[in-house]
Design an enzyme around this catalytic site. Structure first.
Site, PDB file in Angstrom:
ATOM      1  N   LYS A  61       0.660  -1.189  -0.009  1.00  0.00           N
ATOM      2  CA  LYS A  61      -0.607  -0.010   0.039  1.00  0.00           C
ATOM      3  C   LYS A  61       1.632   1.495  -0.036  1.00  0.00           C
ATOM      4  CE  LYS A  61      -3.504  -0.664  -0.194  1.00  0.00           C
ATOM      5  NZ  LYS A  61      -4.522  -0.856  -1.837  1.00  0.00           N
ATOM      6  N   THR A  64       2.175   0.736  -4.908  1.00  0.00           N
ATOM      7  CA  THR A  64       3.129  -0.415  -5.728  1.00  0.00           C
ATOM      8  C   THR A  64       3.046  -0.325  -7.025  1.00  0.00           C
ATOM      9  OG1 THR A  64       3.488  -1.961  -3.863  1.00  0.00           O
ATOM     10  CG2 THR A  64       3.761  -2.853  -5.491  1.00  0.00           C
ATOM     11  N   THR A  65       1.130  -0.435  -7.269  1.00  0.00           N
ATOM     12  CA  THR A  65       0.677  -0.746  -8.244  1.00  0.00           C
ATOM     13  C   THR A  65       1.295   0.709  -9.672  1.00  0.00           C
ATOM     14  OG1 THR A  65      -1.330  -1.766  -7.454  1.00  0.00           O
ATOM     15  CG2 THR A  65      -1.601  -0.854  -9.657  1.00  0.00           C
ATOM     16  N   LYS A 122       7.481  -7.373  -9.431  1.00  0.00           N
ATOM     17  CA  LYS A 122       7.506  -7.050  -8.351  1.00  0.00           C
ATOM     18  C   LYS A 122       7.180  -7.644  -7.073  1.00  0.00           C
ATOM     19  CE  LYS A 122       3.071  -6.711  -6.388  1.00  0.00           C
ATOM     20  NZ  LYS A 122       1.031  -6.733  -6.190  1.00  0.00           N
ATOM     21  N   HIS A 124       7.275  -7.482  -2.286  1.00  0.00           N
ATOM     22  CA  HIS A 124       7.146  -6.604  -1.208  1.00  0.00           C
ATOM     23  C   HIS A 124       7.999  -6.696   0.071  1.00  0.00           C
ATOM     24  CE1 HIS A 124       2.982  -4.499  -2.461  1.00  0.00           C
ATOM     25  NE2 HIS A 124       2.906  -5.323  -2.206  1.00  0.00           N
ATOM     26  N   SER A 154      -4.744   3.499   4.332  1.00  0.00           N
ATOM     27  CA  SER A 154      -4.302   2.629   2.413  1.00  0.00           C
ATOM     28  C   SER A 154      -4.696   1.243   3.169  1.00  0.00           C
ATOM     29  CB  SER A 154      -3.900   2.591   2.053  1.00  0.00           C
ATOM     30  OG  SER A 154      -4.188   2.019   1.089  1.00  0.00           O
ATOM     31  N   TYR A 213       7.040   8.491  -2.431  1.00  0.00           N
ATOM     32  CA  TYR A 213       5.258   8.467  -2.867  1.00  0.00           C
ATOM     33  C   TYR A 213       5.095   9.914  -2.691  1.00  0.00           C
ATOM     34  CZ  TYR A 213       0.360   7.812  -3.308  1.00  0.00           C
ATOM     35  OH  TYR A 213      -0.752   7.126  -3.441  1.00  0.00           O
ATOM     36  N   MET A 252      -5.269   6.570 -13.710  1.00  0.00           N
ATOM     37  CA  MET A 252      -5.261   4.912 -13.396  1.00  0.00           C
ATOM     38  C   MET A 252      -6.276   4.404 -12.566  1.00  0.00           C
ATOM     39  SD  MET A 252      -1.170   4.048 -12.103  1.00  0.00           S
ATOM     40  CE  MET A 252      -2.086   2.340 -11.735  1.00  0.00           C
ATOM     41  N   LYS A 276      -7.724   7.841  -2.896  1.00  0.00           N
ATOM     42  CA  LYS A 276      -7.466   7.828  -3.450  1.00  0.00           C
ATOM     43  C   LYS A 276      -6.622   9.182  -3.959  1.00  0.00           C
ATOM     44  CE  LYS A 276     -11.544  10.271   0.567  1.00  0.00           C
ATOM     45  NZ  LYS A 276     -11.402  11.231   1.747  1.00  0.00           N
TER      46      LYS A 276
END
Length: 280
Positions: A61, A64-65, A122, A124, A154, A213, A252, A276
């Site tokens: 969260k 990543t996407t 990908k 984590h 998130s 981010y 997205m 959001k």
């Protein structure tokens, strides 16, 4: 490749504990989500890493996407038509992801990907839990870190809409999740502090690009340019513009190949996968 004997041994692994109803496995002291099985984590210890691999790494969260979509657009030279015809999890598969059925593991597919182009992967995983071969190769890493306050919000909404956690008594009110999971850092993949610092310590390594981010939200074009430089990809002005435009949160969140629309595991009537994308 794991043999039948090793699969049996892994599922009976002495270091794995499935906490009934929690949706979390504990493996070698690290909590993992229910879809990451011991057989996969065992096998990844001997996973072959390639020098031209590109790993997108983050605590869950943390964007990543978003990063998967950006890197995909870069490698597809801004070709939106190609990007929107293949799901993001197909373009950039999840290294340690297993399915609900033990033994049916995704890393085998990644291991057999063609060698004529870089694999986009990908994960984590914290730095110290990456495959042993990773530390011997020159694979590229793009790490994205996010403020833990925003991660917590998130994670809360994600767990509420993820059906796998329906019976988890910790996933009730915000206060429940905060006190039982987020403050003690007992969410899947464990401690956020350990995760971000494990990679921060390697931020000056030649193969690691460490991004935040919040910085990406402020200057997406600048972040895309840094990523291009890091992985050695040159985009035309047009392709760069398309990449930046396509990878805005607004675009997205409407993209079914990235927003997980229709995935039965998620009840997006409770919360959207892409909610959001705010920063505080």
């Amino acid at each position: 490749m794991a043999t039948e004997k090793s699969i049996k041994a892994a599922t009976e692994h002495p270091d794995i504990e499935f906490q009934a109803g929690s949706g979390i496995y504990v493996y070698e002291g690290v909590p993992y989500p229910w879809f990451v099985h011991a057989v996969t984590l065992d096998a990844l210890k001997t996973f072959e890493v390639r020098d031209d691999d590109v790993y997108i790494v983050s605590f869950p969260k943390s964007g990543t996407t978003w990063m998967q979509e950006i890197v995909s657009m870069i490698y597809y030279n801004g070709d939106i038509e190609k990007i929107t015809s293949i799901h993001v999890e197909e373009r950039v598969p999840h290294l340690e992801m297993s399915t609900a059925k033990p033994g049916n593991i995704l890393y085998k597919k990644i291991a057999n990907m063609p060698r004529d182009k870089p694999r986009l992967i990908k994960t984590h995983m914290a730095f110290n839990t990456m495959p042993a071969d990773f530390h011997k190769k020159n694979a590229k890493v793009i790490y994205i870190a996010r403020n833990y306050k925003d991660v917590c919000v998130s994670v809360y909404h994600f767990l509420k809409m993820f059906k796998a956690y329906t019976d988890d008594d910790r996933v009730g009110s915000w206060e429940d999740v905060l006190s039982k999971m987020l403050i003690p850092m007992q969410t899947p993949y464990g401690s956020w502090v350990h995760h971000v610092t494990s990679w921060w310590q390697h931020r000056n390594d030649e193969n690691v690009l460490y991004l935040k981010y919040e910085d990406m939200k402020r200057d997406l074009r600048g972040a895309v340019t840094k990523i291009c430089d890091h992985i050695g990809k040159k985009l035309s002005d047009e392709a760069l513009h398309k990449t930046v435009d396509h990878c805005t949160f607004e675009k997205m969140s409407q993209n079914p190949m990235a927003n997980f629309t229709g995935l039965e595991d998620f009840d997006q009537n409770i919360s959207k996968f892409m909610r959001k994308g705010n920063t505080n």
